[in-house]
Scaffold this active site. Structure first.
Site, PDB file in Angstrom:
ATOM      1  N   ASP A  43     -14.797 -22.963 -13.417  1.00 25.18           N
ATOM      2  CA  ASP A  43     -14.499 -22.261 -12.174  1.00 25.18           C
ATOM      3  C   ASP A  43     -13.012 -21.947 -12.071  1.00 25.18           C
ATOM      4  OD1 ASP A  43     -14.083 -25.004 -12.060  1.00 25.18           O
ATOM      5  OD2 ASP A  43     -14.798 -25.228 -10.001  1.00 25.18           O
ATOM      6  N   ARG A  44     -12.166 -22.871 -12.515  1.00 22.64           N
ATOM      7  CA  ARG A  44     -10.727 -22.615 -12.533  1.00 22.64           C
ATOM      8  C   ARG A  44     -10.383 -21.513 -13.529  1.00 22.64           C
ATOM      9  NH1 ARG A  44      -8.147 -28.209 -13.805  1.00 22.64           N
ATOM     10  NH2 ARG A  44      -6.182 -27.079 -13.403  1.00 22.64           N
TER      11      ARG A  44
END
Length: 231
Positions: free
Chosen positions: A91-92
């Site tokens: 997600d990062r």
């Protein structure tokens, strides 16, 4: 048309990507998907394999190719700072990819406020400068309640940036102060020109930071996923 899935620790979020446009799906069921002309599924998953398998079965999309996106050392002009790039949360990674396209040529600080709150920095050349990970607003409160005998909490969360006058407000206000303080400290490092917020708790946290020039990007993770389709 493509189905985009962000499979998190507590829930999954979905969107459709079609001809450069992203549209979120509020109801993710086999019935809502069966009439759509889907070509493939692109997904990011931070949950365990059993949850992914259950979702695949529930959506009845076995006839489509499923493409799992993982963090890489470098892609689309973005360079991962991790020595073991696959260990950076996907997600990062997707947030970095999206920010590099949305704010091309600018340095960005990305705040993703979900179960965990993460902060990542991207310079104007596309280099990831590293980041921070901390418990999100609810997770911080749960941790204190679970690890102490005489601290309790209530729902819904009604935090303020003020001193509390009883246990619940002390807990909620303290956790809010910790997060907003971390965000302010990150911004004071002066590593970015643009401050981007995404994640489920982003709207709430933004309201407590009125003096900061924040760019809300609720579709940031989906925009990162779409880069693997719209190259």
């Amino acid at each position: 048309m493509y189905l985009l899935l962000d499979i998190g620790n507590t829930r999954e979020k979905a969107a459709l990507f079609d001809q450069g446009e992203i549209r979120t799906l509020s109801h993710l069921t086999a019935d809502t998907l069966k009439t759509l002309p889907l070509a493939a599924v692109y997904f990011a998953c931070v949950a365990d394999d059993s949850r992914l398998s259950a979702l695949q079965k529930r959506l009845a999309l076995d006839h489509l190719p499923w493409h799992q996106i993982s963090s890489q050392a470098k892609a689309f002009g973005v360079t991962n700072s991790y020595a073991e790039p696959q260990r950076l949360g996907v997600d990062r990674w997707l947030g970095l990819l999206a920010a590099s396209r949305l704010y091309r040529g600018q340095s960005v600080m990305i705040v993703d406020a979900g179960t965990a709150l993460t902060i990542d920095w991207l310079d104007k050349e596309g280099n990831h400068l590293g980041g921070w990970i901390m418990p999100g607003l609810r997770l911080q409160q749960q941790s204190v309640v679970q690890q102490t005998a005489k601290v309790f909490n209530t729902e819904p969360i009604d935090a303020q940036l003020l001193p509390g006058t009883e246990t619940v407000s002390c807990l909620q206000n303290g956790c809010l102060a910790a997060l907003t303080g971390a965000i302010r400290q990150g911004w004071l490092l002066e590593k970015a020109q643009v401050l981007v917020f995404t994640g489920g708790d982003a709207p709430s946290l933004i309201s407590y930071l009125p003096d900061l020039d924040i760019s809300p990007e609720p579709l940031l993770i989906f925009q990162g996923l779409a880069r693997y389709i719209d190259q």
